[in-house]
Design a protein around this motif. Structure first.
Motif, PDB file in Angstrom:
ATOM      1  N   LEU A 123       0.830  -1.207   0.000  1.00 13.67           N
ATOM      2  CA  LEU A 123       0.000   0.000   0.000  1.00 13.67           C
ATOM      3  C   LEU A 123       0.864   1.257   0.000  1.00 13.67           C
ATOM      4  O   LEU A 123       0.521   2.262  -0.634  1.00 13.67           O
ATOM      5  CB  LEU A 123      -0.925  -0.004   1.218  1.00 13.67           C
ATOM      6  N   GLY A 124       1.996   1.205   0.704  1.00 13.12           N
ATOM      7  CA  GLY A 124       2.922   2.339   0.667  1.00 13.12           C
ATOM      8  C   GLY A 124       3.482   2.555  -0.728  1.00 13.12           C
ATOM      9  O   GLY A 124       3.624   3.698  -1.181  1.00 13.12           O
ATOM     10  N   ALA A 125       3.788   1.453  -1.419  1.00 13.64           N
ATOM     11  CA  ALA A 125       4.332   1.558  -2.779  1.00 13.64           C
ATOM     12  C   ALA A 125       3.311   2.153  -3.746  1.00 13.64           C
ATOM     13  O   ALA A 125       3.660   2.968  -4.618  1.00 13.64           O
ATOM     14  CB  ALA A 125       4.776   0.182  -3.260  1.00 13.64           C
ATOM     15  N   THR A 126       2.041   1.784  -3.605  1.00  8.79           N
ATOM     16  CA  THR A 126       1.015   2.339  -4.500  1.00  8.79           C
ATOM     17  C   THR A 126       0.871   3.844  -4.301  1.00  8.79           C
ATOM     18  O   THR A 126       0.591   4.578  -5.254  1.00  8.79           O
ATOM     19  CB  THR A 126      -0.341   1.658  -4.269  1.00  8.79           C
ATOM     20  N   ARG A 127       1.061   4.296  -3.056  1.00  7.67           N
ATOM     21  CA  ARG A 127       1.011   5.748  -2.804  1.00  7.67           C
ATOM     22  C   ARG A 127       2.181   6.455  -3.477  1.00  7.67           C
ATOM     23  O   ARG A 127       2.018   7.510  -4.097  1.00  7.67           O
ATOM     24  CB  ARG A 127       1.049   6.013  -1.297  1.00  7.67           C
ATOM     25  N   MET A 128       3.355   5.877  -3.347  1.00  5.93           N
ATOM     26  CA  MET A 128       4.542   6.503  -3.942  1.00  5.93           C
ATOM     27  C   MET A 128       4.474   6.509  -5.463  1.00  5.93           C
ATOM     28  O   MET A 128       4.940   7.455  -6.104  1.00  5.93           O
ATOM     29  CB  MET A 128       5.796   5.761  -3.477  1.00  5.93           C
ATOM     30  N   LEU A 129       3.880   5.463  -6.035  1.00  8.10           N
ATOM     31  CA  LEU A 129       3.801   5.361  -7.496  1.00  8.10           C
ATOM     32  C   LEU A 129       2.602   6.094  -8.078  1.00  8.10           C
ATOM     33  O   LEU A 129       2.456   6.178  -9.299  1.00  8.10           O
ATOM     34  CB  LEU A 129       3.752   3.882  -7.906  1.00  8.10           C
ATOM     35  N   GLY A 130       1.716   6.599  -7.213  1.00  7.02           N
ATOM     36  CA  GLY A 130       0.552   7.347  -7.687  1.00  7.02           C
ATOM     37  C   GLY A 130      -0.497   6.505  -8.367  1.00  7.02           C
ATOM     38  O   GLY A 130      -1.196   6.980  -9.278  1.00  7.02           O
ATOM     39  N   VAL A 131      -0.630   5.242  -7.956  1.00  8.16           N
ATOM     40  CA  VAL A 131      -1.658   4.369  -8.529  1.00  8.16           C
ATOM     41  C   VAL A 131      -3.033   4.907  -8.162  1.00  8.16           C
ATOM     42  O   VAL A 131      -3.228   5.472  -7.076  1.00  8.16           O
ATOM     43  CB  VAL A 131      -1.486   2.927  -8.008  1.00  8.16           C
ATOM     44  N   ASP A 132      -3.976   4.734  -9.085  1.00 10.57           N
ATOM     45  CA  ASP A 132      -5.337   5.243  -8.883  1.00 10.57           C
ATOM     46  C   ASP A 132      -5.870   4.836  -7.510  1.00 10.57           C
ATOM     47  O   ASP A 132      -5.955   3.639  -7.189  1.00 10.57           O
ATOM     48  CB  ASP A 132      -6.249   4.711  -9.982  1.00 10.57           C
ATOM     49  N   ARG A 133      -6.258   5.814  -6.689  1.00 13.01           N
ATOM     50  CA  ARG A 133      -6.660   5.562  -5.304  1.00 13.01           C
ATOM     51  C   ARG A 133      -7.928   4.717  -5.221  1.00 13.01           C
ATOM     52  O   ARG A 133      -8.048   3.835  -4.355  1.00 13.01           O
ATOM     53  CB  ARG A 133      -6.878   6.914  -4.601  1.00 13.01           C
ATOM     54  N   ALA A 134      -8.878   4.959  -6.111  1.00 18.22           N
ATOM     55  CA  ALA A 134     -10.125   4.197  -6.088  1.00 18.22           C
ATOM     56  C   ALA A 134      -9.869   2.716  -6.364  1.00 18.22           C
ATOM     57  O   ALA A 134     -10.452   1.838  -5.714  1.00 18.22           O
ATOM     58  CB  ALA A 134     -11.120   4.763  -7.100  1.00 18.22           C
ATOM     59  N   LEU A 135      -8.986   2.428  -7.334  1.00 16.12           N
ATOM     60  CA  LEU A 135      -8.655   1.042  -7.654  1.00 16.12           C
ATOM     61  C   LEU A 135      -7.944   0.378  -6.479  1.00 16.12           C
ATOM     62  O   LEU A 135      -8.245  -0.762  -6.112  1.00 16.12           O
ATOM     63  CB  LEU A 135      -7.770   0.987  -8.904  1.00 16.12           C
ATOM     64  N   VAL A 136      -7.005   1.106  -5.861  1.00 13.81           N
ATOM     65  CA  VAL A 136      -6.280   0.567  -4.712  1.00 13.81           C
ATOM     66  C   VAL A 136      -7.235   0.259  -3.565  1.00 13.81           C
ATOM     67  O   VAL A 136      -7.147  -0.790  -2.913  1.00 13.81           O
ATOM     68  CB  VAL A 136      -5.184   1.549  -4.252  1.00 13.81           C
ATOM     69  N   ASP A 137      -8.179   1.175  -3.322  1.00 17.68           N
ATOM     70  CA  ASP A 137      -9.151   0.960  -2.241  1.00 17.68           C
ATOM     71  C   ASP A 137      -9.993  -0.286  -2.504  1.00 17.68           C
ATOM     72  O   ASP A 137     -10.252  -1.085  -1.600  1.00 17.68           O
ATOM     73  CB  ASP A 137     -10.065   2.181  -2.096  1.00 17.68           C
ATOM     74  N   THR A 138     -10.426  -0.451  -3.760  1.00 18.57           N
ATOM     75  CA  THR A 138     -11.252  -1.608  -4.114  1.00 18.57           C
ATOM     76  C   THR A 138     -10.507  -2.910  -3.854  1.00 18.57           C
ATOM     77  O   THR A 138     -11.055  -3.855  -3.263  1.00 18.57           O
ATOM     78  CB  THR A 138     -11.675  -1.535  -5.589  1.00 18.57           C
ATOM     79  N   VAL A 139      -9.249  -2.965  -4.298  1.00 21.80           N
ATOM     80  CA  VAL A 139      -8.451  -4.179  -4.115  1.00 21.80           C
ATOM     81  C   VAL A 139      -8.110  -4.392  -2.646  1.00 21.80           C
ATOM     82  O   VAL A 139      -8.224  -5.498  -2.111  1.00 21.80           O
ATOM     83  CB  VAL A 139      -7.167  -4.107  -4.963  1.00 21.80           C
TER      84      VAL A 139
END
Length: 438
Positions: A123-139
């Motif tokens: 989850l920290g890596a997705t924040r640093m990489l700017g991955v879509d927040r809605a998609l991250v939340d869903t997963v």
């Protein structure tokens, strides 16, 4: 018993152990994995955008199936049986209730810690990489959804020594009090806060924030302690002393009571919707499933006399927590790989999608087995020794440290801050309850 029957039993089978309970655990976990695979429908929309849906939940038969296939209460029934057996062994060794709880905490927190650390890093890596927040939340919410079991099971096991004393003194009265308390919590949640005050759930990151669902949190104690208490009765032979027709009547009466509860309003038709926070319907299912397990005891015992069945159950049972905790991250990673491959994905709910789900189950289990070659070390709790912090307060604090962040993850949805808090709390809980020697 014939010599042939003796020869079919491996020498690794513990004398006096009811292997049907080990089989029940394994079947329950494998069913959970398969159901989660059926929930995870991922494909492409006609415009090429990502489609994520809970495919099985949209099926017309799902609600009816959930009245049978929701086997989470059986986990706590079997856990109660195991706790009663383990407590008697602990007393024979001269162990205290404090030691009993510390061992149970280690068996849950040790395998959970690597997963929580992995989720925090991911989850920290997705924040640093700017991955879509809605998609991250869903997963993330999907991956974190099974974690509620850790908190609920730990609470039940922590109370087990005292609940067994109540069981020995008051018997079925304990069940009646717990069930009445569960009904009272449901009434408070559905009738008062949902009706009079009209408080509605507020979504926060896909989980539930302030809302009537949080008023059902006390039932984590009442409902799952009830199911565990049913396990004490199972261990004492209460169900085994009933004739087959009495068990059938008990199951029929249980389902009639379920139908009555659901008709009152508040309770969902699907038993899955009654699982978090747990409602009194889960307590009723615990009795039904204990009776069903007893009805099946003879054929299951015959099955567990074979080498093949024992080998499979012992192999999977030795890494059961690893399978339960890691199967959803593995499912998500494998789906991610599928999305990257230049091959068309079967549309969720299509005939091809349904026929390939058993194959996907085998692949998921194979990957989890590879992970377990290293992770299995975390399932082996060290033998109890001299406590680093020898006080009941330290044990209570450690259980609270482990449980509270997990409940927060389930209530609010998995995100980076909560995952990081859970890592720190689990590590602190293990440190507090660690022994200075094995």
């Amino acid at each position: 018993m014939s010599s042939a029957a003796i020869d079919t039993t491996p020498r690794t089978a513990p004398a006096g152990r009811d292997l049907t309970l080990d089989l029940a655990r394994v079947v329950c976990v494998l069913l959970v994995v398969f159901v989660h695979i059926l929930f995870t429908g991922v494909g492409r929309n006609p415009d090429g955008s990502l489609l994520i849906e809970k495919t099985v939940e949209a099926q017309s038969w799902f609600t009816a199936a959930s009245w049978i296939a929701n086997i989470m209460p059986l986990f706590f029934v079997v856990g109660g049986y195991a706790a009663r057996a383990g407590w008697r062994s602990a007393l024979a060794r001269g162990d205290t209730a404090d030691t009993f709880v510390r061992v149970r905490l280690a068996r849950l927190a040790r395998p959970a810690l690597p997963l929580l650390l992995f989720l925090t890093i991911a989850l920290g890596a997705t924040r640093m990489l700017g991955v879509d927040r809605a998609l991250v939340d869903t997963v993330a919410i999907g991956v974190g959804s099974p974690l509620w079991f850790l908190a609920a099971y730990m609470i039940a096991q922590a109370f087990a020594p005292w609940m067994m004393r109540l069981h020995e003194r008051h018997g079925a009265w304990v069940l009646l009090v717990l069930f009445a308390a569960a009904l009272a919590v449901d009434a408070l949640r559905f009738l008062f806060f949902g009706g009079v005050l009209g408080i509605e759930p507020v979504r926060q990151g896909g989980g539930y924030g302030l809302g009537q669902e949080l008023f059902g949190i006390p039932n984590i104690v009442f409902v799952w302690l009830f199911a565990q208490q049913v396990g004490f009765f199972l261990y004492d032979g209460w169900f085994a002393r009933r004739s087959w027709w009495q068990l059938v009547l008990l199951m029929a009466g249980g389902y009639a009571l379920l139908g009555g509860l659901v008709s009152l309003g508040g309770y969902t038709q699907s038993m899955l919707g009654n699982q978090w926070p747990p409602t009194a319907t889960m307590a009723v299912l615990a009795v039904i499933q204990a009776a069903a397990l007893t009805l099946l005891h003879v054929p299951l015992t015959a099955l567990m006399r074979t080498r093949a069945a024992q080998g499979v159950v012992f192999l999977i049972g030795s890494r059961l927590m690893t399978i339960y905790l890691w199967h959803l991250p593995v499912i998500m990673v494998l789906i991610g790989i599928e999305l990257l491959l230049p091959v068309p994905l079967p549309a969720p709910g299509s005939p091809v999608w349904w026929w390939t789900r058993p194959v996907f189950l085998v692949v998921v289990l194979a990957v989890v087995w590879l992970l377990s070659l290293w992770l299995i070390r975390f399932e082996k709790a060290p033998a109890p020794g001299i406590p680093r912090v020898p006080s009941r307060a330290a044990t209570v604090g450690a259980v609270s440290l482990f449980v509270v962040p997990v409940i927060a993850i389930t209530a609010y949805g998995l995100d980076f801050p909560l995952a990081a808090a859970a890592v720190v709390s689990a590590a602190a809980a293990l440190w507090l309850t660690r022994s200075t020697r094995g």
